[in-house]
Every structure is written in structure tokens, then in C-alpha cells.
Motif scaffolding. Structure first.
Motif, PDB file in Angstrom:
ATOM      1  N   TYR A  19      -0.001 -17.331  -5.190  1.00  0.00           N
ATOM      2  CA  TYR A  19       0.970 -16.387  -5.750  1.00  0.00           C
ATOM      3  C   TYR A  19       1.658 -15.710  -4.571  1.00  0.00           C
ATOM      4  N   ALA A  20       2.800 -15.122  -4.844  1.00  0.00           N
ATOM      5  CA  ALA A  20       3.534 -14.443  -3.775  1.00  0.00           C
ATOM      6  C   ALA A  20       2.762 -13.176  -3.416  1.00  0.00           C
ATOM      7  N   THR A  21       1.998 -13.267  -2.363  1.00  0.00           N
ATOM      8  CA  THR A  21       1.056 -12.198  -1.988  1.00  0.00           C
ATOM      9  C   THR A  21       1.802 -10.946  -1.518  1.00  0.00           C
ATOM     10  N   LYS A  22       1.492  -9.834  -2.168  1.00  0.00           N
ATOM     11  CA  LYS A  22       2.187  -8.581  -1.820  1.00  0.00           C
ATOM     12  C   LYS A  22       1.387  -7.801  -0.788  1.00  0.00           C
ATOM     13  N   LYS A  23       0.042  -7.955  -0.857  1.00  0.00           N
ATOM     14  CA  LYS A  23      -0.801  -7.165   0.044  1.00  0.00           C
ATOM     15  C   LYS A  23      -1.792  -8.090   0.742  1.00  0.00           C
ATOM     16  N   PHE A  24      -1.647  -8.200   2.058  1.00  0.00           N
ATOM     17  CA  PHE A  24      -2.563  -9.047   2.833  1.00  0.00           C
ATOM     18  C   PHE A  24      -3.710  -8.199   3.377  1.00  0.00           C
ATOM     19  N   ASP A  25      -4.846  -8.853   3.605  1.00  0.00           N
ATOM     20  CA  ASP A  25      -5.980  -8.193   4.258  1.00  0.00           C
ATOM     21  C   ASP A  25      -5.799  -8.380   5.763  1.00  0.00           C
ATOM     22  N   ASP A 160      -3.067 -17.743   1.909  1.00  0.00           N
ATOM     23  CA  ASP A 160      -2.040 -17.054   1.134  1.00  0.00           C
ATOM     24  C   ASP A 160      -0.729 -16.932   1.904  1.00  0.00           C
ATOM     25  N   ALA A 161       0.334 -16.833   1.128  1.00  0.00           N
ATOM     26  CA  ALA A 161       1.672 -16.740   1.722  1.00  0.00           C
ATOM     27  C   ALA A 161       2.588 -15.987   0.760  1.00  0.00           C
ATOM     28  N   CYS A 162       3.703 -15.539   1.279  1.00  0.00           N
ATOM     29  CA  CYS A 162       4.721 -14.930   0.414  1.00  0.00           C
ATOM     30  C   CYS A 162       6.098 -15.372   0.884  1.00  0.00           C
ATOM     31  N   GLU A 196      -8.221  -7.862  -1.428  1.00  0.00           N
ATOM     32  CA  GLU A 196      -8.939  -7.843  -2.719  1.00  0.00           C
ATOM     33  C   GLU A 196      -8.228  -6.962  -3.727  1.00  0.00           C
ATOM     34  N   ASP A 197      -7.595  -5.894  -3.232  1.00  0.00           N
ATOM     35  CA  ASP A 197      -6.949  -5.006  -4.202  1.00  0.00           C
ATOM     36  C   ASP A 197      -5.450  -5.267  -4.415  1.00  0.00           C
ATOM     37  N   ASP A 198      -5.009  -6.477  -4.084  1.00  0.00           N
ATOM     38  CA  ASP A 198      -3.639  -6.833  -4.467  1.00  0.00           C
ATOM     39  C   ASP A 198      -3.658  -7.238  -5.943  1.00  0.00           C
ATOM     40  N   GLN A 199      -3.154  -6.348  -6.790  1.00  0.00           N
ATOM     41  CA  GLN A 199      -3.229  -6.587  -8.239  1.00  0.00           C
ATOM     42  C   GLN A 199      -2.415  -7.802  -8.688  1.00  0.00           C
ATOM     43  N   TYR A 200      -1.459  -8.194  -7.880  1.00  0.00           N
ATOM     44  CA  TYR A 200      -0.594  -9.320  -8.265  1.00  0.00           C
ATOM     45  C   TYR A 200      -1.376 -10.623  -8.433  1.00  0.00           C
ATOM     46  N   GLN A 201      -2.517 -10.736  -7.741  1.00  0.00           N
ATOM     47  CA  GLN A 201      -3.283 -11.986  -7.834  1.00  0.00           C
ATOM     48  C   GLN A 201      -3.857 -12.205  -9.238  1.00  0.00           C
ATOM     49  N   HIS A 202      -3.942 -11.129 -10.030  1.00  0.00           N
ATOM     50  CA  HIS A 202      -4.531 -11.260 -11.372  1.00  0.00           C
ATOM     51  C   HIS A 202      -3.486 -11.527 -12.456  1.00  0.00           C
ATOM     52  N   LEU A 203      -2.225 -11.486 -12.094  1.00  0.00           N
ATOM     53  CA  LEU A 203      -1.181 -11.672 -13.109  1.00  0.00           C
ATOM     54  C   LEU A 203      -1.065 -13.141 -13.519  1.00  0.00           C
ATOM     55  N   THR A 204      -0.867 -13.340 -14.803  1.00  0.00           N
ATOM     56  CA  THR A 204      -0.662 -14.712 -15.295  1.00  0.00           C
ATOM     57  C   THR A 204       0.725 -15.192 -14.854  1.00  0.00           C
ATOM     58  N   LYS A 205       0.785 -16.450 -14.486  1.00  0.00           N
ATOM     59  CA  LYS A 205       2.076 -16.995 -14.033  1.00  0.00           C
ATOM     60  C   LYS A 205       3.121 -16.930 -15.140  1.00  0.00           C
ATOM     61  N   VAL A 206       4.321 -16.575 -14.773  1.00  0.00           N
ATOM     62  CA  VAL A 206       5.439 -16.610 -15.723  1.00  0.00           C
ATOM     63  C   VAL A 206       6.366 -17.738 -15.278  1.00  0.00           C
ATOM     64  N   ARG A 207       6.509 -18.746 -16.130  1.00  0.00           N
ATOM     65  CA  ARG A 207       7.369 -19.879 -15.813  1.00  0.00           C
ATOM     66  C   ARG A 207       8.113 -20.290 -17.079  1.00  0.00           C
ATOM     67  N   LYS A 208       9.257 -20.892 -16.921  1.00  0.00           N
ATOM     68  CA  LYS A 208       9.953 -21.465 -18.076  1.00  0.00           C
ATOM     69  C   LYS A 208       9.050 -22.517 -18.708  1.00  0.00           C
ATOM     70  N   SER A 209       9.185 -22.706 -20.008  1.00  0.00           N
ATOM     71  CA  SER A 209       8.402 -23.759 -20.654  1.00  0.00           C
ATOM     72  C   SER A 209       8.889 -25.100 -20.116  1.00  0.00           C
ATOM     73  N   LYS A 210       8.030 -26.113 -20.210  1.00  0.00           N
ATOM     74  CA  LYS A 210       8.454 -27.435 -19.716  1.00  0.00           C
ATOM     75  C   LYS A 210       9.701 -27.906 -20.456  1.00  0.00           C
TER      76      LYS A 210
END
Ligand SMILES: Cc1cc2nc3c(=O)[nH]c(=O)nc-3n(C[C@H](O)[C@H](O)[C@H](O)COP(=O)(O)O)c2cc1C
Length: 217
Positions: A19-25, A160-162, A196-210
């Protein structure tokens, strides 16, 4: 499950993991070996005619990264990741650049430059003819392919990368001294390990349907 199917599934699992990592360790460092593997993936990227009209600057220096962060809306990924990868495309693709490339093919594949005449003419009649703006855009597109490769390769190594476009390219070019090198910043990507506390890692992916994304005709 046969091994081929398993490999395919693992690849998509890796893409789902990333995922597009917002907070790196900032305490976790990518090993030199892992970095080299990633850089090799970038090196292996496909590009139009194979011209690779870009360079990748790997920024480790924290002082430089502090300056770059200020030119990137203060996004903390720039300084907290292990490295910042800057994909800088050629502003102008000139004859000399193309000649160097053709010499490289001839030497690598043990061919004569005459054998490459067809390819040379094609590049001369297409890429070299583009107006300056279009050439810049074309070169940047090639750099984005390398970015895509980096993202996938990183995911397969659980690194990880962004991908980031949120920066002032003119300021980046100035800080990194790119203008005099016929380069301009296209896109950047910090790489490292997620906090560990980058909340973005827990978000479900949002993508267009196939069905919205893909049409098979
Ligand atoms: C070209 C490009 C530019 C982006 N620029 C930024 C950026 O400046 N800052 C950021 O936090 N995320 C940036 N993103 C991340 C996207 O918001 C993210 O990839 C998208 O929401 C999909 O989520 P995912 O990558 O986590 O699956 C960028 C992504 C791409 C591909």
C-alpha cells in the motif's frame, strides 16, 4: 495447486499486501543486499526502444532529504524511509544519447552499427523528431514504468514504498542539481518499512470493479 498457479496467486497477494505507505519506521533499514536486488529490478524495466531515457537517484543523505521534504509538502515519508528514489527523466533526448545506446547494443550483442541502421532510423524518425514538450512527456512515461516495476518488486520482497507526485519538481531539480545534467524529476518513491501505527495499512483496497476496468472484446 500446481506451482505455476501458486506463483501467480502469490504475486497478487504481494500486490494486495503493498500500500502507499504514509508512515515509515525510521529505525528499520533496508539491507544493502535487498536494496541492490530492488535496483536491479528497476534496471530491468522495459522502455520504448530500450532507451531508458531516465536516471534513478537514490538519496540516503538526511540533510538533502530534509530539503527535499520541504519541497514535497513536508510529507514525512521523504525523510523517514530508508532511501528516497528519485526517477528523473531526460529533458531532451539528443543524437549523442541515441548513439551511445546503439553503441551499447552493438557491443553487448556483438553486432555492427550497420546491423542497427533500421532501428537507428526508426528512433531518428520518431523520438528524436518529437517537439520538446512531447519528448519530455515520453521520457517521463518511461520513468513511470520503472516506478511500477519498483513497486511490484518491493512488494515481492515485503519492502514498503510510496509512489509520490506531491512535490515541486523545479525545487527537486534545483536541490539535486539535475537541470545541468539534462534531467528533471518525474516521480519519487521512498522505500523502507512501514510503521506499526500507520493506519493506512489496515484499509481495504479501493479499486474499480473488473467489469468497469476491463473490457474483453
Ligand atoms: C503517480 C502517483 C503519485 C502519488 N502521489 C502520492 C503522494 O504524493 N503522497 C502520497 O501519500 N501518496 C501518493 N500516491 C499514492 C496513491 O494515493 C495510492 O497509490 C492510491 O490511493 C492507491 O492506494 P494503494 O497504493 O495504497 O493501494 C501516489 C500514487 C501514484 C501512483
Amino acid at each position: 495447486m500446481n506451482s505455476e498457479v501458486k506463483t501467480k496467486n502469490t504475486y497478487n497477494e504481494d500486490l494486495n499486501w503493498r500500500y502507499a505507505t504514509k508512515k515509515f519506521d525510521s529505525r528499520k533499514e533496508i539491507s544493502e543486499e535487498d536494496l541492490n536486488t530492488l535496483l536491479e529490478s528497476v534496471q530491468l524495466s522495459a522502455s520504448s526502444y530500450g532507451l531508458q531515457p531516465y536516471e534513478v537517484i537514490v538519496v540516503k543523505d538526511q540533510k538533502i532529504r530534509e530539503k527535499l521534504k520541504a519541497a514535497a509538502w513536508n510529507q514525512t515519508q521523504v525523510t523517514d524511509a530508508s532511501y528516497l528514489m528519485v526517477f528523473a527523466n531526460l529533458t531532451h533526448v539528443n543524437e549523442a544519447y541515441v548513439n551511445t545506446y546503439l553503441d551499447n547494443i552493438a557491443e553487448t550483442r556483438n553486432m555492427s552499427r550497420e546491423d542497427l541502421k533500421g532501428m537507428e532510423d526508426m528512433i531518428r524518425n520518431t523520438t528524436l523528431q518529437l517537439p520538446a514538450d512531447a519528448q519530455n512527456t515520453w521520457a517521463a512515461k518511461q520513468a513511470y514504468i520503472a516506478l511500477g516495476n519498483l513497486l511490484s518488486a518491493a512488494a515481492s520482497q515485503k519492502i514498503d514504498a510510496c509512489p509520490m507526485e506531491g512535490f515541486d519538481a523545479a525545487k527537486f531539480d534545483e536541490i539535486l542539481g539535475l537541470k545541468d545534467r539534462n534531467l528533471t524529476t518525474a516521480v519519487i518513491a521512498p522505500i523502507g518499512y512501514r510503521s506499526e501505527d500507520d493506519q493506512y495499512q489496515h484499509l481495504t483496497k479501493v479499486r474499480k470493479s473488473k467489469s468497469d476496468l476491463i473490457e474483453i472484446i
